[in-house]
Write a protein that holds these residues in place. Structure first.
Motif, PDB file in Angstrom:
ATOM      1  N   ARG A  65       0.798  -1.105  -0.020  1.00 22.60           N
ATOM      2  CA  ARG A  65      -0.032  -0.141  -0.047  1.00 22.60           C
ATOM      3  C   ARG A  65       0.929   1.336  -0.109  1.00 22.60           C
ATOM      4  N   ALA A  66       0.581   2.185  -0.859  1.00 25.35           N
ATOM      5  CA  ALA A  66       1.153   3.497  -0.689  1.00 25.35           C
ATOM      6  C   ALA A  66       1.183   4.160   0.674  1.00 25.35           C
ATOM      7  N   PRO A  67       2.049   5.029   0.892  1.00 31.70           N
ATOM      8  CA  PRO A  67       1.622   5.633   2.133  1.00 31.70           C
ATOM      9  C   PRO A  67       0.614   6.785   2.123  1.00 31.70           C
ATOM     10  N   HIS A  69      -0.290   9.602   3.059  1.00 28.63           N
ATOM     11  CA  HIS A  69      -0.087  11.071   2.432  1.00 28.63           C
ATOM     12  C   HIS A  69      -0.048  11.092   0.886  1.00 28.63           C
ATOM     13  N   LEU A  70       0.552   9.960   0.399  1.00 31.25           N
ATOM     14  CA  LEU A  70       0.696   9.704  -1.049  1.00 31.25           C
ATOM     15  C   LEU A  70      -0.892   9.361  -1.685  1.00 31.25           C
ATOM     16  N   ARG A  71      -1.568   8.581  -1.003  1.00 28.30           N
ATOM     17  CA  ARG A  71      -2.916   8.366  -1.397  1.00 28.30           C
ATOM     18  C   ARG A  71      -3.803   9.650  -1.384  1.00 28.30           C
ATOM     19  N   GLU A  72      -3.482  10.229  -0.195  1.00 32.50           N
ATOM     20  CA  GLU A  72      -4.457  11.488  -0.120  1.00 32.50           C
ATOM     21  C   GLU A  72      -4.312  12.439  -1.480  1.00 32.50           C
TER      22      GLU A  72
END
Length: 100
Positions: A65-67, A69-72
């Motif tokens: 899973r992407a971090p 903050h990156l997903r946001e």
């Protein structure tokens, strides 16, 4: 399907195992496959082998899973919002895209 599901051969059951494993068969087909697996050691062995392979592929190929903050940020970009990115990363992206 047009065939008599009550008398499927091992070949026909084996051809349906991936659909069975992925839960893509209807109720009648599921019952027929399950009944066959309880009476045929060869097909049951093949079923367990296929399940192990599927789990192995899933475990080895699952993308981390992407971090958060990156997903946001990705979601904000997807909604059309302007998002600040690291200047060095912006240069690398432009270089990879040929400066477009």
């Amino acid at each position: 399907m047009g065939e008599n599901l009550d008398c499927l051969s091992c070949y026909e059951i084996t051809a349906r195992l991936h659909l069975y494993i992925d839960r893509e068969l209807n109720t009648q087909e599921i019952e027929i496959v399950q009944q066959h697996l309880t009476t045929c050691p060869h097909c049951e062995c093949r079923f367990h082998f296929d399940m192990r392979v599927k789990r192995l592929v899933h475990d080895c190929c699952a993308i981390e899973r992407a971090p958060q903050h990156l997903r946001e940020k990705v979601m904000r970009i997807a909604h059309g919002e302007q998002v600040d990115i690291d200047p060095e990363l912006a240069k690398k992206i432009k270089a990879d895209w040929g400066g477009c």
